[in-house]
Design a protein around this motif. Structure first.
Motif, PDB file in Angstrom:
ATOM      1  N   ALA A 360       0.726  -1.232   0.006  1.00 43.51           N
ATOM      2  CA  ALA A 360      -0.005   0.074  -0.036  1.00 43.51           C
ATOM      3  C   ALA A 360       0.593   1.215  -0.080  1.00 43.51           C
ATOM      4  O   ALA A 360       0.488   2.265  -0.740  1.00 43.51           O
ATOM      5  N   GLU A 361       2.058   1.143   0.657  1.00 49.49           N
ATOM      6  CA  GLU A 361       2.907   2.400   0.549  1.00 49.49           C
ATOM      7  C   GLU A 361       3.686   2.484  -0.563  1.00 49.49           C
ATOM      8  O   GLU A 361       3.770   3.553  -1.095  1.00 49.49           O
ATOM      9  N   GLU A 362       4.203   1.483  -0.950  1.00 44.24           N
ATOM     10  CA  GLU A 362       4.795   1.627  -2.288  1.00 44.24           C
ATOM     11  C   GLU A 362       4.292   1.944  -3.589  1.00 44.24           C
ATOM     12  O   GLU A 362       4.856   2.207  -4.593  1.00 44.24           O
ATOM     13  N   GLY A 363       2.883   1.670  -3.618  1.00 42.49           N
ATOM     14  CA  GLY A 363       1.864   1.729  -4.650  1.00 42.49           C
ATOM     15  C   GLY A 363       1.451   3.116  -5.234  1.00 42.49           C
ATOM     16  O   GLY A 363       0.546   3.456  -5.795  1.00 42.49           O
ATOM     17  N   TYR A 364       2.028   4.290  -4.243  1.00 39.53           N
ATOM     18  CA  TYR A 364       1.225   5.585  -4.476  1.00 39.53           C
ATOM     19  C   TYR A 364      -0.077   5.683  -4.029  1.00 39.53           C
ATOM     20  O   TYR A 364      -0.741   6.474  -5.034  1.00 39.53           O
ATOM     21  N   SER A 365      -0.574   4.978  -3.314  1.00 39.62           N
ATOM     22  CA  SER A 365      -2.005   4.930  -3.277  1.00 39.62           C
ATOM     23  C   SER A 365      -2.697   5.994  -2.531  1.00 39.62           C
ATOM     24  O   SER A 365      -3.684   6.277  -2.360  1.00 39.62           O
ATOM     25  N   ASN A 366      -1.523   6.956  -1.880  1.00 44.10           N
ATOM     26  CA  ASN A 366      -1.956   8.015  -1.187  1.00 44.10           C
ATOM     27  C   ASN A 366      -1.719   9.231  -2.119  1.00 44.10           C
ATOM     28  O   ASN A 366      -2.085  10.451  -1.682  1.00 44.10           O
ATOM     29  N   ALA A 367      -1.706   9.272  -3.696  1.00 40.33           N
ATOM     30  CA  ALA A 367      -1.712  10.261  -4.439  1.00 40.33           C
ATOM     31  C   ALA A 367      -2.831  11.109  -4.329  1.00 40.33           C
ATOM     32  O   ALA A 367      -2.691  12.374  -4.439  1.00 40.33           O
ATOM     33  N   VAL A 375      -6.688  20.970  -2.938  1.00 41.41           N
ATOM     34  CA  VAL A 375      -8.173  21.277  -2.994  1.00 41.41           C
ATOM     35  C   VAL A 375      -8.695  22.331  -1.775  1.00 41.41           C
ATOM     36  O   VAL A 375      -9.334  23.416  -1.858  1.00 41.41           O
ATOM     37  N   LYS A 376      -8.269  21.616  -0.685  1.00 38.46           N
ATOM     38  CA  LYS A 376      -8.583  22.503   0.394  1.00 38.46           C
ATOM     39  C   LYS A 376      -7.928  23.751   0.648  1.00 38.46           C
ATOM     40  O   LYS A 376      -8.288  24.629   1.470  1.00 38.46           O
ATOM     41  N   LYS A 377      -6.858  23.737  -0.090  1.00 44.31           N
ATOM     42  CA  LYS A 377      -5.827  25.030   0.023  1.00 44.31           C
ATOM     43  C   LYS A 377      -6.348  26.163  -0.818  1.00 44.31           C
ATOM     44  O   LYS A 377      -5.838  27.160  -1.108  1.00 44.31           O
ATOM     45  N   GLY A 378      -7.307  25.573  -1.708  1.00 45.13           N
ATOM     46  CA  GLY A 378      -8.011  26.587  -2.628  1.00 45.13           C
ATOM     47  C   GLY A 378      -7.632  26.443  -4.219  1.00 45.13           C
ATOM     48  O   GLY A 378      -8.282  27.338  -4.978  1.00 45.13           O
ATOM     49  N   ILE A 379      -6.913  25.394  -4.488  1.00 47.26           N
ATOM     50  CA  ILE A 379      -6.568  24.923  -5.840  1.00 47.26           C
ATOM     51  C   ILE A 379      -7.876  24.198  -6.559  1.00 47.26           C
ATOM     52  O   ILE A 379      -8.086  23.346  -5.670  1.00 47.26           O
ATOM     53  N   ALA A 380      -8.166  24.354  -7.584  1.00 44.07           N
ATOM     54  CA  ALA A 380      -9.159  23.662  -8.455  1.00 44.07           C
ATOM     55  C   ALA A 380      -8.499  22.296  -8.748  1.00 44.07           C
ATOM     56  O   ALA A 380      -7.322  22.004  -8.746  1.00 44.07           O
ATOM     57  N   PHE A 381      -9.597  21.200  -8.635  1.00 40.57           N
ATOM     58  CA  PHE A 381      -9.108  19.861  -8.455  1.00 40.57           C
ATOM     59  C   PHE A 381      -8.460  19.499  -9.610  1.00 40.57           C
ATOM     60  O   PHE A 381      -7.448  18.645  -9.593  1.00 40.57           O
ATOM     61  N   ARG A 382      -8.561  19.655 -10.762  1.00 35.81           N
ATOM     62  CA  ARG A 382      -7.941  19.499 -11.950  1.00 35.81           C
ATOM     63  C   ARG A 382      -6.536  19.746 -12.048  1.00 35.81           C
ATOM     64  O   ARG A 382      -5.496  19.081 -12.285  1.00 35.81           O
ATOM     65  N   GLU A 383      -6.400  20.970 -11.327  1.00 36.98           N
ATOM     66  CA  GLU A 383      -4.724  21.650 -11.283  1.00 36.98           C
ATOM     67  C   GLU A 383      -3.891  20.741 -10.182  1.00 36.98           C
ATOM     68  O   GLU A 383      -2.957  20.163 -10.245  1.00 36.98           O
ATOM     69  N   ALA A 384      -4.947  20.658  -9.104  1.00 32.55           N
ATOM     70  CA  ALA A 384      -4.212  19.945  -7.857  1.00 32.55           C
ATOM     71  C   ALA A 384      -3.954  18.341  -8.309  1.00 32.55           C
ATOM     72  O   ALA A 384      -2.986  17.687  -7.878  1.00 32.55           O
ATOM     73  N   HIS A 385      -4.794  17.703  -9.111  1.00 36.90           N
ATOM     74  CA  HIS A 385      -4.591  16.407  -9.532  1.00 36.90           C
ATOM     75  C   HIS A 385      -3.245  16.416 -10.602  1.00 36.90           C
ATOM     76  O   HIS A 385      -2.550  15.475 -10.344  1.00 36.90           O
ATOM     77  N   GLY A 389       0.140  14.287  -9.791  1.00 39.14           N
ATOM     78  CA  GLY A 389       0.812  13.402 -10.756  1.00 39.14           C
ATOM     79  C   GLY A 389       2.150  13.774 -10.934  1.00 39.14           C
ATOM     80  O   GLY A 389       2.847  12.732 -11.234  1.00 39.14           O
ATOM     81  N   GLN A 390       2.566  14.762 -10.784  1.00 34.83           N
ATOM     82  CA  GLN A 390       3.978  15.321 -11.041  1.00 34.83           C
ATOM     83  C   GLN A 390       4.837  14.895  -9.911  1.00 34.83           C
ATOM     84  O   GLN A 390       5.758  14.323 -10.099  1.00 34.83           O
ATOM     85  N   LEU A 391       4.261  14.973  -8.716  1.00 31.50           N
ATOM     86  CA  LEU A 391       4.890  14.639  -7.623  1.00 31.50           C
ATOM     87  C   LEU A 391       5.013  13.123  -7.593  1.00 31.50           C
ATOM     88  O   LEU A 391       6.116  12.551  -7.149  1.00 31.50           O
TER      89      LEU A 391
END
Length: 459
Positions: A360-367, A375-385, A389-391
């Motif tokens: 679970a940890e190695e599969g980037y399942s927390n992305a 999003v909670k910081k005010g960024i639109a979901f598509r941009e946050a997504h 993905g880049q991270l």
């Protein structure tokens, strides 16, 4: 001479006799044929077609015959009779003479066959219902005893988001709960008595069919004899229920086969339900599960077979319907065997906590949590997504999990990311946030386990 021999001058061709016989498989309906015959003898007596003394003699002989059958039903197969109905009638006549020939008054093999088959299906449904409940109980107890094990959930066989083993168990509880419900519905529609419909237009004798139905445990009698003797909807429905449930069992098997593989290594299967290799000493093969997966196709084939048999049949009874039984008998046994095997697999399976968590940890399942955080910081979901993905790409290039990235790396992609990112992307945090109905939050899962235990009377 057959039961219908009076109309014929010449003996049947030997090859045709064998081709026409169904005794080799419908002999398993012997007990049901005795039960329906006893009920028929009682209604004949109440209709004053036979005397009370004659009925008692017939019933005693039939139960004596049933006792002999239970001691060794294989002896039936030595007979040259056409089917189980003619075999029982022949044996009854041997026991009580010409009185035995009175039993068939007002009755046809057409309504006799479907009555016996419904009685058999009803008995098997009750057994299947018990085993579906037992399988659900086994999943619930496994969920309860492994509630703290975190593992990856999958889409497209790719690690997707973290779940718990308990949550995985509950998914199958829901599947088999639907199977239970479907089977109960089949039983409801099946439990209507055909007996007294005769060949296709009802009987000319004054028979109380509702009383007859109740005496055999049916809810009522059928409404139209023409439909009754040609109706095999209950066979289709039962095989349909079997096919859906076997599909669930096959999916369960595929999951466990994968979890047991060296690539996943989430579980250890018991030696009692696995086999080895004749050449490779290290092998431990999940044969039981592979067989369940394969037998699913066999049951599906029986469903297709009966649908094709029935699709062009005119009303009412046709000999084609003799082909309804072998597939049904085999499928119900197969389904029940697979339910029992799945229970055995689950009860003896060991879950590997560390391997599950590591995956679970190695599969980037927390992305997804990073995207939700932004999003909670005010960024639109598509941009946050996109940022998330880049991270993930950055973490892959550094061969690290997302939790192992430095804060400075996170902030290269968004200066809104602060030190609180780490507590937001732990596996536990991923789980706890999903509090919606049906979600994976441990509190939700625990609540569902308690509900299921009450529903299934697990104490």
């Amino acid at each position: 001479m057959g039961l219908w021999g009076g109309r014929f001058i010449n003996e049947s061709n030997k090859l045709f006799k064998e081709f026409n016989r169904s005794l080799s498989f419908d002999y398993i309906l012997a007990e049901e044929d005795v039960i329906s015959s006893v009920a028929w003898s009682k209604i004949l007596m109440k209709s004053k077609i036979i005397t009370e003394k004659e009925q008692i003699t017939i019933e005693s002989a039939l139960f004596e015959l049933l006792k002999e059958i239970k001691e060794n039903n294989q002896k039936i197969l030595k007979s040259k009779c056409e089917d189980i109905h003619s075999w029982i009638e022949e044996k009854l006549i041997q026991k009580i003479g010409i009185l035995g020939k009175k039993l068939h008054t007002g009755r046809s093999r057409n309504d006799q066959i479907t009555t016996d088959l419904k009685l058999w299906c009803r008995k098997k449904i009750h057994l299947l219902l018990e085993n579906i409940i037992e399988l659900q109980k086994t999943f619930i107890l496994s969920a309860e005893s492994n509630h703290n094990i975190i593992m990856p959930g999958y889409t497209h066989l790719q690690r997707a988001q973290p779940i718990t083993f308990s949550y995985w168990c509950l998914a199958y509880v829901e599947m088999f709960r639907r199977d239970f419900s479907r089977l109960k519905d089949v039983l409801k529609r099946l439990n209507v008595s055909p007996l007294g419909s005769a060949a296709l237009s009802g009987t000319a004798w004054k028979i109380n069919r509702e009383e007859l139905a109740l005496s055999m445990g049916f809810d009522s009698a059928t409404n139209n004899a023409l439909d009754t003797v040609s109706d095999r909807d209950y066979v289709v429905e039962l095989l349909s229920s079997a096919s859906i449930s076997m599909m669930h069992l096959s999916r369960f098997s595929e999951d466990i086969i994968f979890f047991n593989s060296g690539e996943a290594d989430f579980i250890e299967l018991s030696d009692t339900i696995t086999s080895g290799s004749s050449l490779m000493p290290q092998k431990k093969n999940p044969d039981a599960l592979e067989l369940i997966r394969a037998k699913c196709g066999r049951v599906h084939g029986s469903l297709i077979s009966i649908l094709v048999i029935l699709k062009s049949l005119p009303l009412s009874y046709n000999k084609d319907m003799q082909e309804d039984k072998e597939g049904l008998f085999d499928s119900i046994k197969t389904w029940n065997d697979c339910l029992c095997m799945a229970i055995l697999v689950l009860k003896n399976m060991q879950i590997k906590n560390e391997s599950c968590r590591k995956a679970a940890e190695e599969g980037y399942s927390n992305a997804t949590e990073i995207a939700d955080y932004l999003v909670k910081k005010g960024i639109a979901f598509r941009e946050a997504h996109n940022i998330s993905g880049q991270l993930v790409l950055r973490a892959i290039s550094e061969k690290k999990s997302l939790n192992e990235l430095k804060l400075s790396v996170f902030q290269m992609y968004s200066n809104l990311i602060q030190n609180d990112i780490y507590k937001n992307i732990t596996l536990e945090s991923c789980l706890e946030k999903r509090m919606s109905k049906g979600g994976v939050a441990p509190s939700q899962v625990y609540e569902e386990i308690i509900k299921a235990k009450k529903r299934l009377n697990i104490f």
